[in-house]
Design a protein around this motif. Sequence first.
Motif, PDB file in Angstrom:
ATOM      1  N   ALA A  82       5.843 -14.426   2.847  1.00  0.00           N
ATOM      2  CA  ALA A  82       5.075 -13.557   3.757  1.00  0.00           C
ATOM      3  C   ALA A  82       4.692 -14.327   5.024  1.00  0.00           C
ATOM      4  CB  ALA A  82       3.829 -13.034   3.043  1.00  0.00           C
ATOM      5  N   GLU A  83       4.331 -15.596   4.861  1.00  0.00           N
ATOM      6  CA  GLU A  83       3.970 -16.426   6.026  1.00  0.00           C
ATOM      7  C   GLU A  83       5.165 -16.623   6.954  1.00  0.00           C
ATOM      8  OE1 GLU A  83       0.375 -18.925   3.807  1.00  0.00           O
ATOM      9  OE2 GLU A  83       2.361 -19.836   4.003  1.00  0.00           O
ATOM     10  N   LYS A  84       6.360 -16.749   6.356  1.00  0.00           N
ATOM     11  CA  LYS A  84       7.574 -16.856   7.190  1.00  0.00           C
ATOM     12  C   LYS A  84       7.794 -15.559   7.951  1.00  0.00           C
ATOM     13  CE  LYS A  84      10.552 -20.045   4.704  1.00  0.00           C
ATOM     14  NZ  LYS A  84      11.642 -20.075   3.742  1.00  0.00           N
ATOM     15  N   HIS A  85       7.675 -14.453   7.223  1.00  0.00           N
ATOM     16  CA  HIS A  85       7.902 -13.140   7.849  1.00  0.00           C
ATOM     17  C   HIS A  85       6.955 -12.924   9.032  1.00  0.00           C
ATOM     18  CE1 HIS A  85       8.648  -8.879   8.349  1.00  0.00           C
ATOM     19  NE2 HIS A  85       7.340  -8.683   8.272  1.00  0.00           N
ATOM     20  N   TYR A  86       5.691 -13.317   8.870  1.00  0.00           N
ATOM     21  CA  TYR A  86       4.691 -13.076   9.919  1.00  0.00           C
ATOM     22  C   TYR A  86       4.385 -14.333  10.746  1.00  0.00           C
ATOM     23  CZ  TYR A  86       3.481  -8.278   8.496  1.00  0.00           C
ATOM     24  OH  TYR A  86       3.497  -6.916   8.258  1.00  0.00           O
ATOM     25  N   HIS A  87       5.350 -15.295  10.822  1.00  0.00           N
ATOM     26  CA  HIS A  87       5.063 -16.582  11.489  1.00  0.00           C
ATOM     27  C   HIS A  87       4.535 -16.427  12.918  1.00  0.00           C
ATOM     28  CE1 HIS A  87       9.230 -15.926  12.824  1.00  0.00           C
ATOM     29  NE2 HIS A  87       8.887 -16.630  13.881  1.00  0.00           N
ATOM     30  N   ASP A  88       4.977 -15.379  13.628  1.00  0.00           N
ATOM     31  CA  ASP A  88       4.517 -15.149  15.013  1.00  0.00           C
ATOM     32  C   ASP A  88       3.005 -14.923  15.091  1.00  0.00           C
ATOM     33  OD1 ASP A  88       6.966 -15.396  16.137  1.00  0.00           O
ATOM     34  OD2 ASP A  88       7.329 -13.227  16.382  1.00  0.00           O
ATOM     35  N   PHE A 138      -1.976  -9.948   1.467  1.00  0.00           N
ATOM     36  CA  PHE A 138      -1.721  -8.537   1.171  1.00  0.00           C
ATOM     37  C   PHE A 138      -0.229  -8.260   0.986  1.00  0.00           C
ATOM     38  CE2 PHE A 138      -0.951  -4.105   2.380  1.00  0.00           C
ATOM     39  CZ  PHE A 138      -1.538  -3.539   1.257  1.00  0.00           C
ATOM     40  N   LEU A 139       0.602  -8.766   1.902  1.00  0.00           N
ATOM     41  CA  LEU A 139       2.041  -8.488   1.806  1.00  0.00           C
ATOM     42  C   LEU A 139       2.624  -9.026   0.500  1.00  0.00           C
ATOM     43  CD1 LEU A 139       4.340  -7.127   3.541  1.00  0.00           C
ATOM     44  CD2 LEU A 139       5.077  -9.461   4.085  1.00  0.00           C
ATOM     45  N   SER A 140       2.022 -10.133  -0.001  1.00  0.00           N
ATOM     46  CA  SER A 140       2.560 -10.736  -1.225  1.00  0.00           C
ATOM     47  C   SER A 140       1.829 -10.242  -2.481  1.00  0.00           C
ATOM     48  CB  SER A 140       2.481 -12.263  -1.126  1.00  0.00           C
ATOM     49  OG  SER A 140       1.149 -12.679  -0.888  1.00  0.00           O
ATOM     50  N   SER A 141       1.002  -9.200  -2.330  1.00  0.00           N
ATOM     51  CA  SER A 141       0.170  -8.762  -3.459  1.00  0.00           C
ATOM     52  C   SER A 141       0.871  -7.796  -4.407  1.00  0.00           C
ATOM     53  CB  SER A 141      -1.105  -8.090  -2.925  1.00  0.00           C
ATOM     54  OG  SER A 141      -0.787  -6.847  -2.310  1.00  0.00           O
ATOM     55  N   GLY A 142       2.055  -7.342  -4.067  1.00  0.00           N
ATOM     56  CA  GLY A 142       2.733  -6.377  -4.933  1.00  0.00           C
ATOM     57  C   GLY A 142       4.100  -6.031  -4.387  1.00  0.00           C
ATOM     58  N   ASP A 166       0.837  -1.219   0.000  1.00  0.00           N
ATOM     59  CA  ASP A 166       0.000   0.000   0.000  1.00  0.00           C
ATOM     60  C   ASP A 166       0.866   1.261   0.000  1.00  0.00           C
ATOM     61  OD1 ASP A 166       0.764  -0.871   2.538  1.00  0.00           O
ATOM     62  OD2 ASP A 166      -1.056  -0.197   3.555  1.00  0.00           O
ATOM     63  N   GLY A 167       1.949   1.252   0.752  1.00  0.00           N
ATOM     64  CA  GLY A 167       2.848   2.415   0.787  1.00  0.00           C
ATOM     65  C   GLY A 167       3.531   2.640  -0.555  1.00  0.00           C
TER      66      GLY A 167
END
Length: 169
Positions: free
Chosen positions: A65-71, A84-88, A31-32
């Motif tokens: 993205a799943e690895k990045h946000y695994h927590d 979303f993180l992997s959308s662009g 988004d940014g």
Amino acid sequence: ALAVSAAAYMLQEQEAHAAEMERTFIAIKPDGVQRGLIAEIVSRFERKGFKLVAIKIVVPSKGFAEKHYHDLKERPFFNGLCDFLSSGPVIAMVWEGEGVIKYGRKLIGATDPQKSEPGTIRGDLAVVVGRNIIHGSDGPETAKDEINLWFKPDELVTYTSNAEKWVYG
Ligand code: ADP
């Protein structure tokens, strides 16, 4: 003798601040990037006096993205967040400086932009939690893990900035 002790003092000061140097992982989310906020966000870290040591543009896979946000995998928004993180394109960065992990979080603001103070990146530039434009590591351990996940060691550039002696004294 005075010159020698002044030089020794300066060396001590430099060593002291070198010992406190930290690195943090900062990402501008899709988004940014789409909203044209790359320069605005980079500029806030740069003007503060932090040093950019790695930067690249990437489209992360869903698995990445799943690895990045695994927590957060137990949270109800996990799947949507990873989609979303992997959308662009994402801008992945490493910033260096004294206290950069904690102060980076201050520059970013609270997770929910509605609760972020004006003057922070999310406070000034975002409205809802699902589109809060930026990520920043939340502590020394996550910073190390996230830097290792997103970057190879040789993508981090170690250099002396001429501004350092004016930023740190
Ligand atoms: P932060 O990014 O501030 O470290 P978290 O690690 O708690 O926050 O959450 C990671 C990201 O997940 C947030 O930046 C936001 O994009 C998303 N998120 C957090 N809470 C929610 C929520 N309730 N609904 C939708 N997305 C959320």
